[in-house]
Structures are given as C-alpha cells and as structure tokens.
Enzyme design. Structure first.
Site, short mmCIF file in Angstrom:
data_model
loop_
_atom_site.label_atom_id
_atom_site.label_comp_id
_atom_site.label_asym_id
_atom_site.label_seq_id
_atom_site.Cartn_x
_atom_site.Cartn_y
_atom_site.Cartn_z
N ARG A 169 0.83 -1.23 0.00
CA ARG A 169 0.00 0.00 0.00
C ARG A 169 0.86 1.27 0.00
NH1 ARG A 169 -2.48 -3.62 -1.07
NH2 ARG A 169 -4.45 -4.38 -0.26
N SER A 218 -11.12 -0.64 3.62
CA SER A 218 -10.27 -0.88 4.79
C SER A 218 -9.80 0.45 5.38
CB SER A 218 -9.04 -1.70 4.39
OG SER A 218 -9.44 -2.95 3.86
N GLU A 288 -5.18 3.50 6.48
CA GLU A 288 -5.00 3.28 5.05
C GLU A 288 -5.83 4.31 4.28
OE1 GLU A 288 -5.87 0.97 1.19
OE2 GLU A 288 -7.29 1.56 2.71
N1 EPU Z 1 -11.03 -11.08 10.10
C1 EPU Z 1 -11.57 -11.28 11.34
N2 EPU Z 1 -12.58 -10.44 11.73
C2 EPU Z 1 -13.06 -9.45 10.95
C3 EPU Z 1 -12.50 -9.26 9.69
C4 EPU Z 1 -11.47 -10.10 9.27
O1 EPU Z 1 -11.15 -12.14 12.09
O2 EPU Z 1 -13.98 -8.73 11.38
C5 EPU Z 1 -9.94 -11.98 9.65
C6 EPU Z 1 -10.40 -12.85 8.48
O3 EPU Z 1 -11.03 -14.01 8.92
C7 EPU Z 1 -9.08 -13.12 7.77
C8 EPU Z 1 -8.25 -11.87 8.04
O4 EPU Z 1 -8.86 -11.21 9.15
O5 EPU Z 1 -8.44 -14.22 8.37
C9 EPU Z 1 -8.17 -10.95 6.83
O6 EPU Z 1 -9.48 -10.51 6.46
P1 EPU Z 1 -9.96 -10.44 4.96
O7 EPU Z 1 -9.75 -11.76 4.29
O8 EPU Z 1 -11.34 -9.87 4.96
O9 EPU Z 1 -8.96 -9.44 4.23
P2 EPU Z 1 -8.35 -8.08 4.72
O10 EPU Z 1 -6.92 -8.28 5.00
O11 EPU Z 1 -9.19 -7.46 5.80
C10 EPU Z 1 -7.59 -7.17 2.38
C11 EPU Z 1 -7.57 -5.79 1.80
C12 EPU Z 1 -8.93 -5.49 1.16
C13 EPU Z 1 -9.23 -6.53 0.09
C14 EPU Z 1 -9.20 -7.92 0.73
C15 EPU Z 1 -9.41 -9.03 -0.30
C16 EPU Z 1 -6.10 -4.44 3.23
C17 EPU Z 1 -6.00 -3.43 4.32
N3 EPU Z 1 -7.35 -4.82 2.87
O12 EPU Z 1 -8.57 -7.17 3.41
O13 EPU Z 1 -8.83 -4.23 0.52
O14 EPU Z 1 -10.50 -6.29 -0.49
O15 EPU Z 1 -7.92 -8.14 1.37
O16 EPU Z 1 -8.25 -9.38 -0.90
O17 EPU Z 1 -5.07 -4.85 2.70
C18 EPU Z 1 -9.18 -1.91 0.78
O18 EPU Z 1 -7.97 -1.79 0.53
O19 EPU Z 1 -9.93 -0.92 1.01
C19 EPU Z 1 -9.74 -3.24 0.82
C20 EPU Z 1 -11.01 -3.46 1.11
#
Ligand code: EPU
Length: 309
Positions: A169, A218, A288
């Site tokens: 990012r 995010s 972010e």
């Molecule tokens: N999780 C929890 N509780 C929650 C949310 C998530 O335990 O309330 C856990 C999930 O179970 C998972 C981990 O946290 O094990 C990661 O969550 P998720 O798979 O939803 O992905 P993320 O890391 O939160 C990232 C990007 C998103 C993108 C998704 C899909 C960042 C900050 N965010 O989300 O990007 O859509 O992966 O690839 O890198 C954005 O940049 O605005 C965005 C939405």
C-alpha cells in the site's frame, strides 16, 4: 494567486465534496475543477501557485473534513477515463479510469492479470499511488509504467514500476506528481476464465465486506503478518461507535456511517480504535484511508470518546 484560479477556465469556488466520496461526508473545497484533457490540466496547474492541490479519484478511500478543503480539488474525466487494450496485450488506462472497468476491459479482450481490480472501487491514479491490491495481487505486480505530471515544474515523464519504490500500500509517488495514465502487462487467457474470476471476486466481497453502505473500504493497513480486521474484532470493537459511525459487524476494518454521521465522527472512531487495539494487542495500526482537510481533535485527545454500540 487564488485570483488567478478564480478566473481560470473550469475552476469553480466553494464546491461541496461530500457527494463525490463514498462516505458522502465532508465540506466544500475552496476551488474545484473537472478536467477532461491534458492541456486543460496544464493550464489549471499553471494557475495554482502555492495553493494546495488534491486529485480526487472516486472518493472511495478518502475522508474529507467537515470544514472542507482549503485548496484546489481536481477531478479528472474525459480522456483520463479511457482504457485501451493494445494488440500486444498491454492495457493502457487513464489516471481516472475506474479499476473495475480496467479489470473488465482486460477480461473482455481475453487478457488475464487485472481481475483483482474488480474488487477495488478506486481509480488507476489511486492504485499507482497506494499500490492498491487484493485477492492475491497488487499494482506492483502488473504495472509497467505510469505517466505523471509534476504540478510545480509542469514536466511530464514516465515512472517505471521498478522506480516507484512499491511496498505494501505504498509507492514513492511525490505529492507534486499527478498520474495521467498507466500501462499494465497482462497474460493471454480465456475470456470466460477471466470473467469467472471477476464474478468470484464480486461474490466474495458481497459475502465478506459491507458494500452498499457509506464506508471507504479498509480503514487501516494490515500490519506485517496480521490483519487489522482480525485485531479490531479480537479487541471486541465491532459495533463500537463515535456519533453516527460504527465499526462494521461484518468486518472490523470497515467503519460504516449512518445518515446523521459527520466526518469528525469517522476521524474520532479511527483514533479511538487505533488506541484500543494498541493497548489490547500492542499493535499500532496505520490508517489506510486518506484524510483531506483539518479535523478537530488529535488522536491523543480522543481516548474514551467512543461508546459501545
Ligand atoms: N477477520 C476477522 N474479523 C473481521 C474481519 C477479518 O477475524 O472482522 C480476519 C479474516 O477471517 C481473515 C483476516 O482477518 O483471516 C483478513 O481478512 P480479509 O480476508 O477480509 O482481508 P483483509 O486483509 O481485511 C484485504 C484488503 C482489502 C481486500 C481484501 C481481499 C487491506 C487493508 N485490505 O482485506 O482491501 O479487499 O484483502 O483481498 O489490505 C481496501 O484496501 O480498502 C480493501 C477493502
């Protein structure tokens, strides 16, 4: 110098930014210009002098302060939203082209590698600046080069992916550089396969993220080796709110605004959640989302200002 801006073609005074962001929050920009071609952009930039400039994409990763923005906000359209797939498979897209359209253009031409953009509601310029990514890929992995203009010198030049210092990012795009267009590499593939991947990404987002509500994706970057959403969830902060904004029950790293929310509420919740996660887990999350304008209180003054929703 602002007099110069006031008499520049296409520049308007006092334009409210809220409708141009996904949060639908925030006050007016002192100056605003919708710009459809490069010459117009050059003319407007030449008139800015010391005035701050913010390039607004689709407002999907931005919180504008309730007091608005003291400077010029530029929104690119026209030639800046065009997307062309060259015969050699290179996808050329304007700085304001919506990323989901870039994904679809590649797929329709039977070119793979850009499907992940279907899940990111921003623009090409924002993607280059932030190294936007998701679903196992990011901008660093597909960008060939970005064409930029330096708003102070007026110089236009290409920045290659290798030169952009991409990290999670992050890129080293200067605040004075505006992305005019970008070139992406793709791989030959079956159109149906690429379109199926896009449908899969869209379905995944519907199941895991609170789309359709007032939010900006995010809120925090993921810390190394962990996920901000997981940390916020584990700290028991889902449903926590400041005024009209709450941590989403569906995903901890999304903050969702009610109709009566203010931008200050979002700001307050960002720093309150950061503080609570820091104290609970020893991890100090980095926002972010981007902020524009001045907010009322600092992070330190906000301890304990949120309520449990
Ligand atoms: N999780 C929890 N509780 C929650 C949310 C998530 O335990 O309330 C856990 C999930 O179970 C998972 C981990 O946290 O094990 C990661 O969550 P998720 O798979 O939803 O992905 P993320 O890391 O939160 C990232 C990007 C998103 C993108 C998704 C899909 C960042 C900050 N965010 O989300 O990007 O859509 O992966 O690839 O890198 C954005 O940049 O605005 C965005 C939405």
């Amino acid at each position: 110098m602002t007099d110069g801006l006031g008499s520049t073609r296409g520049v308007r005074a006092g334009v409210v930014l809220a409708p141009m962001t996904t949060y639908k929050l925030g006050g007016p920009a002192d100056w605003f210009a919708e710009i459809e071609d490069e010459q117009h952009l050059i003319d407007v930039l030449a008139a800015t002098g010391a005035v701050d400039v913010l390039v607004l994409g689709r407002g999907s990763n931005l919180l504008v302060a309730d007091a608005g923005y003291r400077g010029l906000v530029i929104r690119l359209s026209g030639e800046f939203v065009q997307i062309v797939v060259d015969p050699d498979g290179v996808v050329r897209a304007g700085g304001a082209a919506p990323l989901p359209r870039v994904a679809r253009a590649g797929a329709e031409a039977g070119r793979c590698g850009l499907e992940f953009y279907a899940g990111i509601p921003g623009t090409v310029g924002g993607a280059v600046k932030m190294n936007a990514g998701g679903h196992g890929s990011d901008t660093a992995s597909c960008l060939i080069s970005a064409r930029v203009i330096d708003r102070f010198t007026g110089g236009r030049y290409d920045r290659t992916a290798a030169d952009l210092g991409f990290d999670y990012r992050h890129s080293n795009i200067e605040p004075s550089e505006i992305v005019l267009s970008a070139r992406f590499s793709t791989r030959d593939c079956e159109r149906a396969a690429a379109e199926a991947r896009i449908r899969g990404i869209t379905r995944w987002r519907k199941e895991h993220q609170p789309g359709g509500t007032f939010n900006a994706g995010s809120v925090f970057k993921n810390p190394p080796g962990d996920a901000a959403g997981r940390l916020i969830d584990e700290a028991g902060l889902k449903g926590h709110r400041c005024g009209g904004v709450a941590v989403s029950e569906m995903h901890g790293n999304f903050f969702v605004a009610d109709e009566d929310a203010t931008a200050q509420d979002v700001w307050d919740l960002v720093w309150a959640v950061r503080r609570r996660v820091g104290e609970a887990a020893g991890v100090w999350l980095e926002p972010e989302i981007q902020f524009a304008g001045v907010f009322d209180r600092t992070g330190d003054e906000l301890m304990g200002s949120e309520t449990v929703g």
